[in-house]
Design a protein around this motif. Structure first.
Motif, PDB file in Angstrom:
ATOM      1  N   ILE A   1       0.855  -1.180   0.000  1.00  0.00           N
ATOM      2  CA  ILE A   1       0.000   0.000   0.000  1.00  0.00           C
ATOM      3  C   ILE A   1       0.888   1.227   0.000  1.00  0.00           C
ATOM      4  O   ILE A   1       1.767   1.368   0.857  1.00  0.00           O
ATOM      5  CB  ILE A   1      -0.943   0.028   1.221  1.00  0.00           C
TER       6      ILE A   1
ATOM      7  N   ASN B   1      -3.060   6.074  -1.321  1.00  0.00           N
ATOM      8  CA  ASN B   1      -4.418   5.560  -1.190  1.00  0.00           C
ATOM      9  C   ASN B   1      -4.679   4.372  -2.102  1.00  0.00           C
ATOM     10  O   ASN B   1      -5.822   4.094  -2.446  1.00  0.00           O
ATOM     11  CB  ASN B   1      -5.427   6.675  -1.500  1.00  0.00           C
ATOM     12  N   TYR B   2      -3.583   3.658  -2.471  1.00  0.00           N
ATOM     13  CA  TYR B   2      -3.749   2.552  -3.416  1.00  0.00           C
ATOM     14  C   TYR B   2      -3.128   1.259  -2.875  1.00  0.00           C
ATOM     15  O   TYR B   2      -2.067   1.273  -2.253  1.00  0.00           O
ATOM     16  CB  TYR B   2      -3.112   2.899  -4.759  1.00  0.00           C
ATOM     17  N   LEU B   3      -3.823   0.164  -3.145  1.00  0.00           N
ATOM     18  CA  LEU B   3      -3.343  -1.167  -2.793  1.00  0.00           C
ATOM     19  C   LEU B   3      -2.913  -1.876  -4.079  1.00  0.00           C
ATOM     20  O   LEU B   3      -3.662  -1.897  -5.061  1.00  0.00           O
ATOM     21  CB  LEU B   3      -4.442  -1.956  -2.086  1.00  0.00           C
TER      22      LEU B   3
ATOM     23  N   TYR C   1      -5.982  -1.383  -6.518  1.00  0.00           N
ATOM     24  CA  TYR C   1      -7.274  -1.032  -5.925  1.00  0.00           C
ATOM     25  C   TYR C   1      -7.210   0.368  -5.303  1.00  0.00           C
ATOM     26  O   TYR C   1      -6.203   0.755  -4.714  1.00  0.00           O
ATOM     27  CB  TYR C   1      -7.655  -2.034  -4.833  1.00  0.00           C
TER      28      TYR C   1
ATOM     29  N   LEU D   1      -8.389   2.711  -2.347  1.00  0.00           N
ATOM     30  CA  LEU D   1      -8.822   2.515  -0.969  1.00  0.00           C
ATOM     31  C   LEU D   1      -9.682   3.660  -0.434  1.00  0.00           C
ATOM     32  O   LEU D   1      -9.825   3.815   0.776  1.00  0.00           O
ATOM     33  CB  LEU D   1      -7.596   2.337  -0.062  1.00  0.00           C
TER      34      LEU D   1
ATOM     35  N   PRO E   1     -12.407   2.115   2.277  1.00  0.00           N
ATOM     36  CA  PRO E   1     -11.491   1.074   2.772  1.00  0.00           C
ATOM     37  C   PRO E   1     -12.124  -0.286   2.992  1.00  0.00           C
ATOM     38  O   PRO E   1     -11.453  -1.311   2.856  1.00  0.00           O
ATOM     39  CB  PRO E   1     -10.957   1.666   4.077  1.00  0.00           C
TER      40      PRO E   1
ATOM     41  N   PRO F   1     -12.722  -1.725  -1.325  1.00  0.00           N
ATOM     42  CA  PRO F   1     -11.878  -1.081  -2.338  1.00  0.00           C
ATOM     43  C   PRO F   1     -12.331  -1.411  -3.752  1.00  0.00           C
ATOM     44  O   PRO F   1     -12.819  -2.511  -4.036  1.00  0.00           O
ATOM     45  CB  PRO F   1     -10.487  -1.678  -2.054  1.00  0.00           C
TER      46      PRO F   1
ATOM     47  N   TYR G   1      -5.518  -5.798   5.308  1.00  0.00           N
ATOM     48  CA  TYR G   1      -5.666  -6.412   3.989  1.00  0.00           C
ATOM     49  C   TYR G   1      -4.685  -7.582   3.924  1.00  0.00           C
ATOM     50  O   TYR G   1      -3.478  -7.392   4.106  1.00  0.00           O
ATOM     51  CB  TYR G   1      -5.400  -5.386   2.890  1.00  0.00           C
TER      52      TYR G   1
END
Length: 376
Positions: A41, A44-46, A58, A60, A63, A66, A348
């Protein structure tokens, strides 16, 4: 869910601890559902990779749910993808490919359309990065360290120019090299070993000429390790592994002092050894480890235990289990729980379910009560 009630009544900052710390929510699945090993992560991205030979991104912003916003499939450059790290600026993803014996670079500036940039396979392609297991970037995002489970090594690759990653050197003899973490000054690499010893300590002051300093063992903790993380001050290491035959293959957590002169000679502060297979405290095969923001709690995953657990480390000499969560469907929801990241109160977890049913594959989402993730 399995709750150990004796640990749910302590007080911190005058507030009663919640009865339930971890709540299984849902999972993210690719189509078709595919086993996942790791994730990262940034912002704000996975970012995650799976056995569909795919890199997925993804958003987030929500949250608990996602949204998939981009992906790419590459049967060559994501073959056996097992580790993923994203550059600090969120523009490049680096992937270790166990089956492909490679480290590959991806442009993720456009989250909707990640693209392949380059690969590095070492001086002897097919051998130099055989079984590339995991990887780590330095703070500047200019050096990539790759562990190899088959070659038993740590490789150092210059990624200052992501379009042309350059092989620097390797250290061999690191039996079952799984994961790697850098000291605060980035002069020492700690490599967890899954076949002999707990970890290897490697001096990388000169990345082009790394030196194996020592292999660390400890009978109290157990013989092997997989997961690893570090506190913000760079004075403590946390490792997790299967333990060994002498202690039973129960899983274990170790806290190691690496302050001052101990940077190159980690000393065990305390250890927690799990319970036997089939019981609530079974932690074998631990992969993911994350500290809470206030560093009072430790979140961990267990591959063999199919679980996500929360530990109290306020008193580092006595590691206390608070709760183990195995999802609503035990053996499926968190089946083969591996990679772990925690952000904004949600964990996650990459799940590597390889059973006939694909229900347990993908990324599981578990809500963590704010009490266990908010600094005082």
């Amino acid at each position: 869910m399995i709750i150990l009630p004796n640990f749910g009544i302590s007080r911190r900052a005058g507030n009663l601890a919640p009865a339930v710390a971890l709540t299984y929510m849902t999972r993210l699945q690719d189509t078709p559902a595919a086993a996942s090993v790791n994730l990262d992560i940034v912002g704000n991205y996975l970012y995650t990779i799976n056995q569909n030979k795919k890199l997925l991104i993804y958003d987030l912003s929500t949250p608990a749910n996602p949204a998939l916003i981009g992906s790419v499939t590459d049967t060559t450059n994501l073959n056996g993808a097992g580790g993923v790290r994203v550059s600090p600026d969120g523009t490049r993803a680096y992937v270790s490919c166990e089956a492909g014996a490679a480290m590959t670079v991806w442009n993720v500036s456009n989250k909707a359309a990640p693209t392949f940039v380059a690969s590095q396979r070492g001086p002897t392609p097919g051998t130099s990065l055989s079984g590339a297991s995991n990887l780590r970037l330095n703070a500047a995002g200019t050096l990539c360290l790759v562990t190899t489970i088959t070659r038993n090594s740590l490789a150092l690759i210059n990624v200052s120019n992501p379009a042309a990653p350059t092989w620097l050197a390797e250290v061999t003899g690191l039996n079952g090299a799984r994961d790697v973490y850098l000291s605060k000054d980035e002069k020492t690499a700690y490599v967890t070993c899954d076949s002999a010893g707990v970890m290897a300590v490697v001096d990388i002051t000169n990345p082009a000429a790394p030196v194996l300093v020592r292999t660390v063992t400890d009978a109290t903790y157990g013989t092997f390790a997989r997961g690893i993380t570090m506190n913000a001050a760079g004075t403590r290491l946390y490792t997790m592994g299967p333990t060994n035959a002498g202690l039973g293959w129960k899983g274990s957590i170790g806290i190691w002092d690496i302050s001052g002169a101990k940077q190159n000679n980690p000393t065990l502060v305390s250890a927690y050894v799990g319970t036997a297979s089939g019981t609530a405290g079974y932690l074998a095969g631990g992969r993911g480890m994350v500290l809470s923001p206030d560093e009072k709690y430790l979140y961990v995953t267990s591959e063999a235990g199919d679980s996500f657990s929360l530990f109290d480390i306020n008193d580092e000499t006595t590691i206390k289990l608070i709760e183990i969560n195995r999802g609503a469907v035990v053996g499926t929801d968190l089946d083969a729980a591996m990679g772990l990241k925690v952000k904004a109160g949600y964990a996650y977890i990459a799940c590597y379910n390889q059973a006939a049913s694909p229900a347990g594959r993908g990324i599981a989402i578990v809500k963590v009560d704010p009490y266990y993730g908010t600094p005082n």
